[in-house]
Every structure is written in C-alpha cells, then in structure tokens.
Design a protein around this motif. Structure first.
Motif, short mmCIF file in Angstrom:
data_model
loop_
_atom_site.label_atom_id
_atom_site.label_comp_id
_atom_site.label_asym_id
_atom_site.label_seq_id
_atom_site.Cartn_x
_atom_site.Cartn_y
_atom_site.Cartn_z
N TRP A 191 19.70 22.92 17.54
CA TRP A 191 21.20 23.18 17.57
C TRP A 191 21.57 23.94 18.65
CZ3 TRP A 191 23.58 20.22 14.64
CH2 TRP A 191 23.26 19.51 13.51
N LEU A 217 30.06 19.56 17.67
CA LEU A 217 29.90 18.84 16.23
C LEU A 217 30.96 18.34 15.43
CD1 LEU A 217 26.71 20.93 15.46
CD2 LEU A 217 26.77 18.82 16.53
N ALA A 218 32.15 19.11 15.70
CA ALA A 218 33.22 18.59 14.66
C ALA A 218 33.92 17.41 15.38
CB ALA A 218 34.14 19.96 14.82
N LEU A 259 32.07 15.23 16.86
CA LEU A 259 31.14 14.26 16.53
C LEU A 259 31.46 13.71 15.18
CD1 LEU A 259 27.68 15.08 17.47
CD2 LEU A 259 28.76 13.26 18.17
N ARG A 260 31.95 14.37 14.34
CA ARG A 260 32.37 14.04 12.84
C ARG A 260 33.51 13.22 12.88
NH1 ARG A 260 30.20 19.22 11.76
NH2 ARG A 260 31.94 20.06 11.54
N GLU A 261 34.45 13.94 13.80
CA GLU A 261 35.75 13.22 14.03
C GLU A 261 35.71 11.69 14.47
OE1 GLU A 261 38.31 15.69 16.18
OE2 GLU A 261 38.18 17.38 14.66
N GLY A 319 27.09 11.73 12.79
CA GLY A 319 26.57 12.96 12.74
C GLY A 319 24.85 12.93 12.81
N PRO A 320 24.34 13.90 13.42
CA PRO A 320 23.06 13.79 13.74
C PRO A 320 22.23 14.02 12.22
CG PRO A 320 23.80 15.99 14.20
CD PRO A 320 24.82 15.38 13.71
N LEU A 367 21.47 9.01 14.94
CA LEU A 367 22.84 9.40 14.76
C LEU A 367 23.40 8.58 13.63
CD1 LEU A 367 24.83 9.97 18.19
CD2 LEU A 367 24.44 11.67 16.09
N LEU A 392 28.78 8.06 9.42
CA LEU A 392 29.00 8.37 8.38
C LEU A 392 30.03 7.77 7.38
CD1 LEU A 392 30.04 11.99 9.63
CD2 LEU A 392 27.94 11.34 8.72
N TRP A 419 25.92 10.85 22.38
CA TRP A 419 25.47 12.10 23.02
C TRP A 419 25.99 12.20 24.50
CZ3 TRP A 419 24.71 15.51 19.35
CH2 TRP A 419 23.92 15.03 18.29
N HIS A 473 29.59 12.93 24.19
CA HIS A 473 30.10 14.13 23.72
C HIS A 473 29.53 15.63 24.46
CE1 HIS A 473 32.47 12.68 20.43
NE2 HIS A 473 31.67 11.45 20.42
#
Length: 137
Positions: free
Chosen positions: A33, A43-44, A46-48, A52-53, A109, A112, A125, A128
């Motif tokens: 991390w 990471l936010a 990525l979620r958007e 997610g990892p 990854l 989601l 990756w 981002h």
C-alpha cells in the motif's frame, strides 16, 4: 519501489517471543500500500473508474526470526505479464541484513461492477500512477 522499514511492535509477538506469522503478512501488505501511495496512485480515483485491487494468493517463506525491538525492511518487486494478474515478490530483512521472510502475492484488478478481473491490469496502474516506474511499469 524504495524499501520500507518498520519497527516490530509488541503486539506482533507470539508467546515464543518472536514475530507471529500474520504480522509478516501485515508488514508485506503495508509495504504494498505504501508503494502505491509513493507511486501517486489515488485509490479513490481507481474506484471511481470502477476497479479495485485484489490479492488472489499469498505465499510466505519463513527463513529467520524477528524479535522485539527489531526493525524489518521490506523490498518489493512487481512482475507484469500479458494476462489478468501480476505478481509481487517481497523480501523482509532484519536490520543486520538477514533475510527473514519472502512473501509472494498474485494480484489483480477487479471490475467492481462485473466482479471479474480486468485484462492487462498494468494499463490501469500506469494510467493512475504519477510515478509508474515505482511499480515496475
């Protein structure tokens, strides 16, 4: 990725006075991390983008002991392929240089929404990370 050094905490110890197995995994997780943060991954964000990892498997080889008041330095190296997963190999060294453990993880990854691994995770990756070289990209 730059090595990360952590102090062994009292609650990392087992009744025999050495670091318990799950603590080695926590050290490796923390280093992964920290590496993402150092590479500038948000990471936010990525979620958007709907991913997610995920950690799929982890193997640990215990090679030496860590005890109270020791410190541990973790090095991490990524291996990228053409598929949906990547590997990270981590070595944990005591302050005197002794290799105390090797941790190998297979990661991916996750989409989601579709709940499936995305192909070519290194492309996400790279997109981002402000410093993709820290992730071996």
């Amino acid at each position: 990725m730059d090595p990360l050094t952590l102090a062994v905490r009292a609650d990392d110890l087992d009744p025999n006075g050495h670091v318990r197995g799950p603590a080695y995994l926590a050290y490796a997780d923390h280093a992964r991390w920290a590496g993402l943060v150092a590479a500038g991954v948000d990471l936010a964000a990525l979620r958007e983008h709907g991913v997610g990892p995920v950690n799929l498997t982890t193997t640990i080889r215990h090679l030496g002991e860590l005890r109270a008041l020791d410190s541990v330095t973790i090095t991490s190296a990524y291996e990228w392929g053409d598929g949906k997963t990547s590997s990270i190999r981590q070595q944990l060294h005591r302050a005197d240089g002794l290799l105390v453990a090797e941790v190998t993880s297979v990661c991916g990854l996750l989409d989601l929404t579709g709940r499936r691994l995305v192909p070519r995770p290194q492309e996400h990756w790279r997109a981002h990370a402000a410093e993709p070289g820290l992730l071996g990209l």
